[in-house]
Motif scaffolding. Structure first.
Motif, short mmCIF file in Angstrom:
data_model
loop_
_atom_site.label_atom_id
_atom_site.label_comp_id
_atom_site.label_asym_id
_atom_site.label_seq_id
_atom_site.Cartn_x
_atom_site.Cartn_y
_atom_site.Cartn_z
N MET B 1 -55.42 12.46 19.73
CA MET B 1 -54.63 13.37 19.07
C MET B 1 -55.09 14.82 19.55
SD MET B 1 -54.81 14.16 14.98
CE MET B 1 -53.74 13.07 14.29
N ARG B 2 -54.47 15.74 19.77
CA ARG B 2 -54.74 17.08 20.18
C ARG B 2 -55.38 17.66 19.18
NH1 ARG B 2 -50.00 16.59 23.64
NH2 ARG B 2 -48.96 17.39 22.04
N ARG B 3 -56.14 18.66 19.56
CA ARG B 3 -56.74 19.74 18.65
C ARG B 3 -55.85 20.49 17.82
NH1 ARG B 3 -62.53 21.29 19.10
NH2 ARG B 3 -62.42 19.68 20.67
N GLU B 5 -52.68 19.78 17.05
CA GLU B 5 -52.04 18.83 16.01
C GLU B 5 -53.01 18.88 14.87
OE1 GLU B 5 -49.43 16.05 19.26
OE2 GLU B 5 -51.51 15.46 18.48
N PHE B 6 -54.24 18.23 15.14
CA PHE B 6 -55.42 18.20 14.17
C PHE B 6 -55.31 19.27 13.31
CE2 PHE B 6 -59.78 18.69 12.84
CZ PHE B 6 -59.81 17.11 12.11
N VAL B 8 -53.15 21.75 12.59
CA VAL B 8 -51.99 21.75 11.80
C VAL B 8 -51.85 20.69 10.62
CG1 VAL B 8 -49.36 21.59 11.87
CG2 VAL B 8 -50.54 22.65 13.59
N LEU B 9 -52.14 19.33 10.92
CA LEU B 9 -52.47 18.43 10.04
C LEU B 9 -53.04 18.71 8.72
CD1 LEU B 9 -51.84 15.36 12.08
CD2 LEU B 9 -50.02 16.11 10.64
N ILE B 10 -54.40 19.19 9.25
CA ILE B 10 -55.46 19.23 8.07
C ILE B 10 -55.34 20.77 7.44
CG2 ILE B 10 -57.28 20.06 9.48
CD1 ILE B 10 -58.74 17.61 8.40
N PRO B 12 -53.53 22.83 5.91
CA PRO B 12 -52.97 23.17 4.31
C PRO B 12 -53.99 22.69 3.39
CG PRO B 12 -51.16 22.35 5.63
CD PRO B 12 -52.49 22.08 6.62
N SER B 13 -54.25 21.51 3.53
CA SER B 13 -55.46 20.85 2.81
C SER B 13 -56.75 21.66 2.79
CB SER B 13 -55.38 19.34 3.13
OG SER B 13 -56.71 18.90 2.45
N LEU B 14 -57.19 21.95 3.98
CA LEU B 14 -58.51 22.46 3.98
C LEU B 14 -58.30 23.90 3.34
CD1 LEU B 14 -60.93 21.74 5.29
CD2 LEU B 14 -60.53 23.17 7.53
N VAL B 16 -56.40 24.85 0.87
CA VAL B 16 -56.60 24.64 -0.52
C VAL B 16 -57.78 24.53 -1.12
CG1 VAL B 16 -56.03 23.22 -2.37
CG2 VAL B 16 -54.02 24.01 -0.89
N MET B 17 -58.79 23.71 -0.07
CA MET B 17 -59.96 23.56 -0.78
C MET B 17 -61.00 24.70 -0.45
SD MET B 17 -60.96 19.56 0.06
CE MET B 17 -60.51 19.15 1.73
N LEU B 20 -59.70 27.17 -3.08
CA LEU B 20 -59.81 26.88 -4.71
C LEU B 20 -60.96 26.08 -4.96
CD1 LEU B 20 -56.31 26.02 -5.24
CD2 LEU B 20 -57.49 27.81 -6.03
N LEU C 105 -50.28 17.74 0.64
CA LEU C 105 -51.26 18.07 1.34
C LEU C 105 -52.44 17.14 2.07
CD1 LEU C 105 -52.19 21.06 -0.84
CD2 LEU C 105 -51.07 21.24 1.32
N PRO C 108 -51.05 14.25 5.36
CA PRO C 108 -51.29 14.72 6.88
C PRO C 108 -52.89 14.88 7.08
CG PRO C 108 -49.65 16.06 5.80
CD PRO C 108 -50.41 15.42 4.62
N ALA C 109 -53.55 15.53 6.06
CA ALA C 109 -54.96 15.64 6.52
C ALA C 109 -55.64 14.29 6.74
CB ALA C 109 -55.78 16.50 5.19
N PHE C 116 -58.52 11.62 14.78
CA PHE C 116 -59.40 12.49 15.25
C PHE C 116 -60.77 12.09 15.46
CE2 PHE C 116 -60.96 16.83 16.55
CZ PHE C 116 -60.21 17.01 17.59
N GLN C 168 -58.19 16.78 -4.44
CA GLN C 168 -57.88 16.77 -2.92
C GLN C 168 -59.09 15.93 -2.28
OE1 GLN C 168 -55.33 17.75 0.00
NE2 GLN C 168 -55.29 17.22 -2.02
N ARG C 197 -46.00 13.84 17.37
CA ARG C 197 -47.06 13.39 16.42
C ARG C 197 -46.62 13.28 14.91
NH1 ARG C 197 -51.44 10.37 16.76
NH2 ARG C 197 -52.46 11.30 18.31
#
Lengths: 437, 290, 293
Positions: B1-3, B5-6, B8-10, B12-14, B16-17, B20, C105, C108-109, C116, C168, C197
């Motif tokens: 997995m490219r950096r 992509e990683f 982008v995927l993570i 939004p979640s990050l 939020v955390m 909040l 959320l 994907p994470a 990774f 989360q 991906r």
């Protein structure tokens, strides 16, 4: 396998959907509590925008009639009054929360004499004198009892419109007392004598019930006992916890403990009611607002056997009864966004003559000439208590001081700390609090 | 997995955390050095909130009680949870019913379950279990005012509330154990015990560790159940750390937010210490993988 | 690993005396488990009984177990005299929204974390662990202050957002273990076939992960549905949830106490229905993933 998975998922969705649609179909509560309430005139100037007025008031049989009357009578056209059920401790928490900051959730709040000086001196609620002057005639506000008005005043100004008062009343089992030839006790010693007799001959192990839960309940009990000797927590701002009156109060309460349920320090007023309902206690002392519940036969099979009397004094020399007078009233937060004139007319209509009359027998309204000896089964007792209760002006430091001393008070009453050491500790904590205030 | 992509995927979640959870946490740390109430700008008071908490015997009692509760409840849950999971695993048609009824304790909102639980022991509300225990032992227990009976009741409630989750998890773990091993272990007798102890439990180390971790976390933050179960928690030494915070920073309009925040920070440290063995394991695992 | 210990007892299984002993043992175990389950249900059953008794005997001491006419008065009162319906809708809406967002959320994470390698993932996972263990107050009290400053205090939105954040870490952690179970070769094959991906995640991984996602969803939903503290601090009148409502009904009059019990029943019944239906599924979903956690 696949098919069964779908079936299961489908079923789950159905259950959830059914619950939700059931909820919405049957409609949000039709509020029969308010629907059954008395309608009175509530004649404010209709605002042009849709307006919701949030009312903060704890639920009890004595407060509900006023709240319900206000919600029912003042909700019309653009204006909706909204009242959510809440318990007393929740009201205290919410009051602090809504009053801190520039905006709050509530537009009308229920408050009581003990709390008024603290929030009034902080400027969190508005003085009502100008409105009272303007609407005195329209809502006959001059008939609100003078003493109760002063209980809700601070620094010469009225900060809450009194609706009703609560005072300690003693409920006892008339059948048990009659069988054993007892009369309602006049002093703590009488109470102990009666309790001994009942324990030995009446088959009730712990005849006395007091709300001594380690919250506001226990400090009110202690204050009532101190008041009976003619002393109060604060005298012109000076803590009195190391006074003779304080000692007498603590000793008096300790002398009652053997005749109360060993877990009494966890009992709030509903649990005391519960002891009476279940016949596990024969005499109980608590605020009059809880007394009407005891007269309802839907609550207990023993309802017909309960009789009411003024509470005793701590001893025969005591100048006052073992009682506190707590006045409840409506206040308007400084930070409300709504028209304060409109809000005032709402609270004024909730204490109007018709509304006050409708609150009897559950409440003891502030309006004069409403409660007569025939108003309720406990009216005679309530009138007698009112006359014999020490007038105790409240101080802005009363509430914080009471919070500060409470843990020590509980330790003294549970016997973890002796009276002398407890008195010194409470005095020190109170002095620190007063100095820091 | 490219950096990329990683990220982008993570992301939004990050986000939020961080937004909040981390930001509020920063505010808590700030407050812990201030004298402050809600909606106001605080004044810096240095470490005085910390020294106040650390010298308050009440805080010491709360820490002691919370740790005691955590150790006892976690051990009970691991042992009983394992036994029940093994039992349930051996059941046939009964299994969904047993498991379903156990889950009820888990899905009742904590404070509501605690109120229901307290009614079983409170003679003012019928107290049916209290009555049964009195009849059986001939002794009267003061469940709400005596320290140890109250502790027993709180422990029972906490186990009751958290047990279903661990049974579910351990059961899931058991299903991952090869079938032959499991069958061998259903035979009674010494060999079965050995089998569980030396073969099955070691293969399930991961899941048992996880159950242990989650249980420790959940017990350490015990709070709302104490409101009905221990009305005078402080006076009898059965106050939890979170209850102490609640009492100082929120309840009855109390606004000692600085003190409450300092205690929060202290309890985060305490939790990290308790979790240290797990954190070390996780890091070690990551190192071997990297 | 230990073939000798593994095979030796398994031959014993088939011998007749052991089997008889085993079935007796099973029966004893079954009886014990039934007793255990009944004990676990006791508070729920007791509350259900108290709620359906007439008020004057509902909390009598000693308890009244027979000789009364069961009544649904408390449910009727609850429906008619309170805003229970609105609270239930609030609770369900907040739980549903926060579950959906948490999954959107989190999936994907979690996928990224499972694919990774190296320290970054390990540290992020560790952080999730630490976040999961935070005392609720340390984030909720500042949230209260912030939400009031932003003017979103007492909205379903604020509560749902808070619950998404709070849940989360758990959902990421659970989902990551599910993804870790799926061989990486599958991704590679898909990408050779021309999937990007994100296409791989959407077309291959998510369909494969359906049980795992549902399991995580059920857990997050349950957490949100029963959450008390966050809702207590972040809501007031407009977005109050059922657990908060129930506690405000306690400590007052007897009819209100019964209504609180009735509310608890109504809140729990749909969840119990889900639990009964989903338990087998949950166990299967969990054993697919979390075991190696």
């Amino acid at each position: 396998m696949r098919y069964r998975t779908y079936l299961r998922t489908g079923l789950t969705t159905l259950v959830i959907a059914a619950t939700l649609s059931g909820v919405t179909a049957c409609g949000a509560g039709s509020r029969t509590g308010a629907a059954d309430a008395t309608a009175v005139e509530c004649d404010y100037t209709m605002p042009e925008a849709e307006t919701t007025v949030n009312v903060l008031a704890y639920n009890s049989s004595a407060i509900d009639p006023f709240t319900n009357t206000m919600v029912k009578s003042c909700t019309r056209e653009n204006v909706t009054l909204k009242h959510d059920p809440i318990d007393f401790s929740g009201q205290v928490t919410k009051t602090t929360a809504t009053l801190s900051g520039d905006t709050g959730s509530y537009d009308i709040i229920e408050t009581y004499g003990f709390a008024v000086p603290e929030i009034a001196s902080a400027g969190s609620i508005i003085a009502l004198d100008d409105y009272v002057a303007e609407y005195e005639e329209k809502y006959k506000l001059d008939a609100l009892n003078e003493g109760m008005r002063s209980a809700l005043s601070y620094d010469g100004k009225l900060y809450a419109l009194p609706m009703q008062a609560q005072m300690y009343v003693m409920a006892y089992r008339a059948d048990v007392f009659e069988d054993l030839g007892l009369t309602p006790p006049k002093t703590f010693d009488d109470m102990i004598e009666a309790a001994k007799t009942i324990r030995e001959q009446g088959d009730i192990e712990y005849p006395i019930a007091l709300p001594m839960n380690a919250t506001a309940d226990v400090s009110t009990i202690y204050q009532a006992a101190m008041n009976s000797t003619g002393t109060d927590f604060l005298d012109a701002g000076e803590p009195q916890f190391d006074s003779e009156g304080s000692r007498q109060a603590l000793e008096g309460l300790q002398s009652l403990l053997p005749y109360m349920d060993p877990q009494v320090t966890t009992f709030d007023q509903p649990k005391v009611q519960q002891q009476m309902y279940n016949g596990t206690a024969a005499m109980a002392i608590m605020f009059s607002g809880r007394m009407n519940d005891l007269t309802l036969d839907t609550n207990s099979k023993l309802a017909a056997d309960f009789a009411f009397a003024a509470p005793p004094s701590i001893d025969s020399d005591a100048p006052y009864l073992f009682s506190r007078l707590s006045v409840d009233g409506w206040a308007i937060p400084e930070n409300t966004q709504l028209d304060k004139d409109m809000l005032f007319q709402m609270i004024a209509s909730s204490v109007s003559e018709d509304a006050s009359r409708a609150s009897v027998p559950a409440a003891y309204p502030a309006r004069e000439g409403i409660v007569t000896d025939e108003s309720s089964k406990y009216a005679v007792a309530a009138n007698e208590t009112t006359a014999g209760t020490m007038p105790a002006p409240n101080d802005p430091a009363s509430a914080p001081v009471t919070n500060a001393i409470r843990p020590v008070l509980v330790q003294v009453l549970t016997g973890q700390l002796d009276i002398e050491a407890g008195m010194q500790d409470m005095q020190r904590l109170a002095e620190e609090t007063v100095a820091g205030n | 997995m490219r950096r990329r992509e990683f990220a982008v995927l993570i992301g939004p979640s990050l986000l939020v955390m961080v937004g909040l959870l981390v930001l509020p946490l920063v505010r808590t740390i700030q407050w812990s050095f201030q004298e402050v109430t809600y909606g106001q700008v605080g004044t810096f008071v240095g470490l005085s909130n910390y020294s106040q908490a650390l010298t308050d015997p009440r805080f010491g009692r709360a820490v002691f009680f919370t740790l005691l509760l955590t150790i006892v409840v976690t051990s009970i849950i691991l042992v009983i949870g394992y036994l029940i999971a093994v039992g349930v695993n051996g059941l046939g048609a009964l299994r969904p019913y047993i498991l379903g009824s156990m889950l009820v304790a888990y899905v009742l909102p904590g404070v509501v379950g605690a109120v229901s639980f307290s009614w079983l022991f409170d003679s003012n509300f019928g107290g049916v279990l209290n009555l049964a225990i009195e009849r059986l032992t001939g002794r009267e227990f003061l469940w709400f005012t005596d320290t140890w009976p109250n502790r027993a009741m709180i422990i029972a409630h906490t186990v009751w509330h958290l047990l279903p989750f661990s049974v579910l998890m351990i059961l899931a773990g058991l299903q991952g154990v090869p079938k032959e091993l499991r069958e061998a272990a259903t035979i009674d007798g010494a060999s079965a015990w050995k089998m569980h102890l030396y073969v099955i439990i070691p293969t399930m180390r991961g899941i048992i560790g996880f159950v242990c971790l989650i249980t420790i976390m959940d017990v350490l933050r015990t709070f709302d159940s104490l409101i009905p179960l221990s009305p005078q928690a402080d006076a009898i030494g059965n106050e939890s750390i979170m209850y102490y915070v609640f009492d100082n920073a929120f309840r009855d309009g109390s606004q000692q937010l600085g003190l409450g925040s300092a205690v929060n920070v202290l309890s985060i440290l305490l939790i990290l210490i308790c979790l240290f063995p797990f954190i070390r394991d996780l890091l070690k695992e990551a190192k071997t993988k990297a | 690993m230990m073939p000798s210990t593994a095979t030796a007892p398994s031959t014993e299984v088939s011998s007749p005396p052991t089997r008889r002993r085993r079935s007796r043992g099973n029966r004893v175990a079954a009886v014990l488990l039934i007793l255990m389950a009944l004990l676990m249900l006791a508070p729920f059953v007791w509350t259900a009984l108290s709620v359906t008794k007439p008020t004057d005997v509902a909390f009598a001491n000693p308890p009244v177990l027979s000789g009364y006419t069961p009544t649904l008065e408390a449910f009727k009162n609850l429906w008619e005299t309170t805003y229970f319906a609105q609270y239930l809708v609030n609770t369900a809406v907040v739980a549903l929204i926060s579950t959906v967002v948490a999954l959107v959320l989190g999936v994907p994470a979690a996928y990224a974390l499972s694919r990774f390698p190296g320290y970054v993932s390990a540290i992020l996972l560790l952080l999730a662990l630490v976040f999961r263990s935070l005392p609720r107050f340390s984030v909720v009290l500042p949230m209260y202050d912030i939400s009031r400053a932003l003017g979103i205090y007492d909205t379903n939105f604020a509560l749902a957002a808070a619950l998404v954040a709070i849940n989360q870490p758990f959902s990421i952690w659970l989902l990551r273990n599910f993804f870790a179970e799926i061989p990486k070769e599958l991704d590679e094959a898909a990408m050779i076939d021309g999937c990007t991906r994100f296409g791989t995640l959407r077309r291959i991984m998510i369909p494969l992960m359906r049980p795992g996602i549902l399991t995580a969803g059920v857990f997050v939903f349950l957490f949100a549905f029963q959450e008390y503290l966050t809702a207590l601090v972040l809501t007031d009148t407009a977005s109050k949830t059922v657990p908060v409502f129930i506690t405000t009904q306690l400590g007052q009059t007897l009819p209100m106490l019964q209504q609180a019990g009735a509310a608890a029943m109504l809140l729990t019944l749909p969840v119990i229905a889900i639990a009964f239906i989903a338990q087998k599924y949950l166990v299967a979903g969990l054993s697919d993933g979390s075991v190696k956690g």
